[in-house]
Design a protein around this motif. Structure first.
Motif, short mmCIF file in Angstrom:
data_model
loop_
_atom_site.label_atom_id
_atom_site.label_comp_id
_atom_site.label_asym_id
_atom_site.label_seq_id
_atom_site.Cartn_x
_atom_site.Cartn_y
_atom_site.Cartn_z
N ILE A 59 0.84 -1.20 0.00
CA ILE A 59 0.00 0.00 0.00
C ILE A 59 0.87 1.25 0.00
O ILE A 59 0.60 2.22 -0.71
N LEU A 60 1.94 1.22 0.80
CA LEU A 60 2.84 2.36 0.88
C LEU A 60 3.39 2.74 -0.49
O LEU A 60 3.43 3.92 -0.86
N GLU A 61 3.79 1.74 -1.26
CA GLU A 61 4.36 2.00 -2.59
C GLU A 61 3.32 2.63 -3.52
O GLU A 61 3.64 3.54 -4.30
N LYS A 62 2.08 2.16 -3.43
CA LYS A 62 1.03 2.76 -4.27
C LYS A 62 0.74 4.20 -3.86
O LYS A 62 0.51 5.07 -4.69
N VAL A 63 0.74 4.44 -2.53
CA VAL A 63 0.48 5.79 -2.03
C VAL A 63 1.57 6.74 -2.48
O VAL A 63 1.30 7.86 -2.94
N LYS A 64 2.83 6.31 -2.39
CA LYS A 64 3.96 7.16 -2.81
C LYS A 64 3.90 7.44 -4.30
O LYS A 64 4.23 8.55 -4.75
N ALA A 65 3.49 6.43 -5.07
CA ALA A 65 3.37 6.63 -6.51
C ALA A 65 2.24 7.60 -6.84
O ALA A 65 2.32 8.38 -7.79
N ALA A 66 1.18 7.56 -6.04
CA ALA A 66 0.02 8.43 -6.27
C ALA A 66 0.31 9.88 -5.88
O ALA A 66 -0.09 10.81 -6.59
N ASN A 67 1.02 10.05 -4.75
CA ASN A 67 1.35 11.40 -4.30
C ASN A 67 2.56 11.35 -3.36
O ASN A 67 2.40 11.12 -2.15
N PRO A 68 3.76 11.55 -3.89
CA PRO A 68 4.97 11.45 -3.06
C PRO A 68 5.11 12.55 -2.02
O PRO A 68 5.95 12.46 -1.12
N GLU A 69 4.26 13.58 -2.09
CA GLU A 69 4.37 14.71 -1.17
C GLU A 69 3.59 14.50 0.13
O GLU A 69 3.81 15.20 1.11
N LEU A 70 2.69 13.54 0.15
CA LEU A 70 1.86 13.34 1.32
C LEU A 70 2.66 12.79 2.50
O LEU A 70 3.56 11.98 2.34
N LYS A 71 2.30 13.23 3.72
CA LYS A 71 2.90 12.68 4.93
C LYS A 71 2.24 11.34 5.23
O LYS A 71 1.02 11.24 5.33
N VAL A 72 3.07 10.28 5.36
CA VAL A 72 2.54 8.93 5.53
C VAL A 72 3.06 8.30 6.82
O VAL A 72 4.24 8.45 7.18
N PHE A 73 2.17 7.59 7.52
CA PHE A 73 2.52 6.80 8.70
C PHE A 73 2.05 5.37 8.44
O PHE A 73 1.08 5.15 7.71
N SER A 74 2.73 4.41 9.06
CA SER A 74 2.38 3.01 8.81
C SER A 74 2.05 2.27 10.11
O SER A 74 2.54 2.62 11.19
N PHE A 75 1.22 1.24 9.97
CA PHE A 75 0.86 0.38 11.10
C PHE A 75 1.89 -0.73 11.31
O PHE A 75 1.84 -1.44 12.31
N HIS A 76 2.78 -0.92 10.33
CA HIS A 76 3.92 -1.82 10.47
C HIS A 76 5.18 -0.96 10.42
O HIS A 76 5.19 0.12 9.84
N GLN A 77 6.25 -1.43 11.02
CA GLN A 77 7.52 -0.71 10.95
C GLN A 77 8.16 -0.96 9.59
O GLN A 77 8.66 -2.04 9.31
#
Length: 582
Positions: A116-134
């Protein structure tokens, strides 16, 4: 205390039940549990962390993850400061992420895993992202939460006080089958009205029972259910994944769960495939019990002889079905699409009470729900109208809904909102019938089609009947502007294997089997038998067997496992043209 906003359910649960296990999730082979007070502390710290990070009332934060307690923590924490959650399916495309991020003006994202992280970064690399896994290169949610651990709780109380029951709390982008998704705006009042009404009719024991959750929390069905369980003091255990549902059921022995018809069909097909493997008297008893189950009507006394036989069937056969579901199931809630009546009958016969309901994202979602007892259940209906919900049937058969559960509208789409919300009535797009307070769904208005002869066909009713065959796993009926109706069919692998065994020829690969004349001839006979139940213009004249099942990942099913009809039509256009030209 009476909850006015959804986050009020946290102190409500503490005051009424003070649960040792409010939420649970299996990780590293052990169940991690959170009490009611853990839930309160974590959501408070997260709320303060959001405030510290600059998120404030009206800001949008996306949640993209499989079910886990952290999903609830973030959702509830956002509510307490008046921020708006934007839940999204992990399975949708990067392009859909990009559109929703921009359309909803998302400022922050919480993700479940690396994919999911990779898709989110591809969609918008500027967004601040936090994850439920390390994960590498992204901040962990617990580190984010720490920034709120020493925050001023009075500031949080002031934020809570500013949130009104009519305030928007979430925007849910409907999965849809074509075009851009629409953002359904729901208020605290919308969903809380559903929670209060549904909790009155659920048969689960307050403060004691457990449920297993596996339908996506980003879908309003499971999300509203989770709020309902919070109110009722029901412990929520999140399944590890769809493949391990059976193991998790036997492990935690829940009293209930929510599901969709497709998953019940799979459970049933798996049970029947095990029956085919039996020999001699065991096999005969299995299919005797199955036949009894298909004849069952839970709301009628079918006589002493039938009742005695059913008692024996329950002792010898159906008891094993209940054990496979953990042995303590009291109620299964089924929604999102129509359930085959024969499945409802056989599960009730087996002492597994499957209760259908009906609703939409736009109605928060429940419009009607089955009362889970023999006196009030009606097979083929989706239950009784929920308290405070009104329904009218329009002249063309469309279901119209009015009530406190009806959405605020579609985000940034007033024109589209005006098309479906007229004089307070929401136009569902579903076709149905009312018998007193009992509602029956016959089809989707947009899915009905007209043949070139001018006859209307409701495909879902026909498809559900055809799927009663043990040889058919999935089917889609086609015929718009054509002079007759045809079908695309995905054979049941287990059913076809059993047929081959019975006839004495080997099953090889599905792609080979569907080309064999004897197999095609068998499916012709199946459809000929089914056609007796349909009007002349509805009968299936021709069909095409396909080797690969339709799925969510491959794009033919929505996340709630409904057919994406336009996608399937496009994907198999050559096959369809060949059926009609042959």
């Amino acid at each position: 205390m009476t909850p006015d906003r959804l986050f009020d359910l946290i102190p409500y649960q503490i005051s009424q039940y003070d649960k040792n296990v409010s939420l649970a999730f299996k990780e590293n082979n052990s169940w991690q549990t959170y009490s009611s007070r853990d839930l309160k502390e974590i959501t408070e710290n997260l709320s303060l962390a959001f405030l510290n990070s600059g998120i404030s009332k009206g800001d949008k934060v996306a949640i993209i993850s499989n079910n886990r307690p952290e999903w609830n923590f973030v959702d509830l924490a956002l509510q307490q400061i008046g921020a708006i959650s934007v839940p999204m399916y992990p399975t949708i495309t990067t392009e859909d992420y990009r559109y929703i991020f921009e359309h909803a003006e998302v400022k922050m994202v919480f993700v479940g895993d690396q994919e999911i992280l990779e898709k989110v970064k591809a969609a918008n690399p500027e967004l601040k992202v936090f994850s439920f896994h390390q994960l590498d290169g992204v901040d962990f949610w617990k580190d984010f939460m720490k920034s709120g651990e020493n925050g001023d709780l009075q500031i949080l109380e002031d934020s809570k006080a500013s949130v009104e029951t009519d305030d928007l709390f979430t925007i849910i982008y409907t999965s849809g089958t074509t075009g851009r998704p629409k953002g359904v705006m729901l208020s605290h009042k919308n969903v809380l009205s559903n929670v209060m009404s549904v909790s009155e009719i659920l048969t689960l024991e307050r403060g004691k029972d457990k449920v297993l959750s596996f339908l996506p929390l980003c879908h309003i069905f499971e999300r509203t259910a989770s709020f309902c369980h919070l109110k009722m003091g029901i412990s929520i255990y999140y399944a590890e994944n769809l493949e391990l549902i059976g193991d998790n059921l036997r492990e935690i022995k829940p009293q209930g769960f929510n599901t969709v018809p497709r998953l019940l069909e799979k459970i049933y097909d798996k049970i029947v495939s095990k029956g085919y493997e039996l020999k001699g008297i065991k096999r005969s008893l299995f299919f005797w019990a199955l036949k009894l189950g298909h004849e069952y009507n839970p709301s009628e006394d079918q006589g002493a002889w039938y009742n005695w036989q059913l008692k024996m069937a329950n002792k010898l056969i159906f008891s094993k079905w209940r054990e496979a579901l953990g042995g303590e199931i009291v109620q299964i809630n089924c929604g999102a699409s129509a359930l085959q009546p024969r499945l409802a009958r056989v599960f009730w016969a087996a002492g597994i009470k499957v209760c259908e309901g009906y609703g939409l994202t736009e109605t928060s979602p429940v419009v009607s729900a089955s009362i889970c007892n023999h006196k009030e259940i009606r097979i083929g209906y989706v239950g009784k109208l929920l308290k405070d919900v009104e329904v009218q049937i329009a002249s063309d058969g469309e279901i119209l809904v009015k009530g406190p559960n009806v959405m605020l509208g579609y985000y940034k789409q007033p024109d589209v909102t005006a098309e479906v919300l007229k004089n307070g009535w929401f136009h569902t797009g579903d076709i149905g019938e009312l018998d007193g307070e009992y509602l029956k769904i016959t089809d989707r208005k947009k899915e009905m089609f007209k043949t070139s002869g001018g006859k209307y066909v409701a495909p879902q009713v026909i498809e559900n009947k055809i799927k009663e065959s043990s040889l058919i796993d999935q089917v889609m009926v086609i015929g718009e502007n054509r002079n007759y109706v045809v079908a695309l069919i995905i054979p049941s692998e287990d059913g076809l294997k059993e047929y081959c065994r019975h006839k004495g020829f080997p099953f090889t690969e599905m792609s080979e089997m569907i080309l064999k004349p004897e197999v095609i001839a068998k499916y012709e006979r199946v459809l000929e038998d089914m056609n007796k139940y349909f009007a002349k213009w509805e009968t299936i004249k021709r069909f095409k067997l396909l080797p690969e099942p339709w799925g969510i990942e491959s794009g033919e099913l929505t996340p709630t496992m409904k057919l994406k009809r336009k996608i399937i039509l496009s994907k198999y256009q050559k096959d369809i043209d060949a059926i009609y030209s042959s």
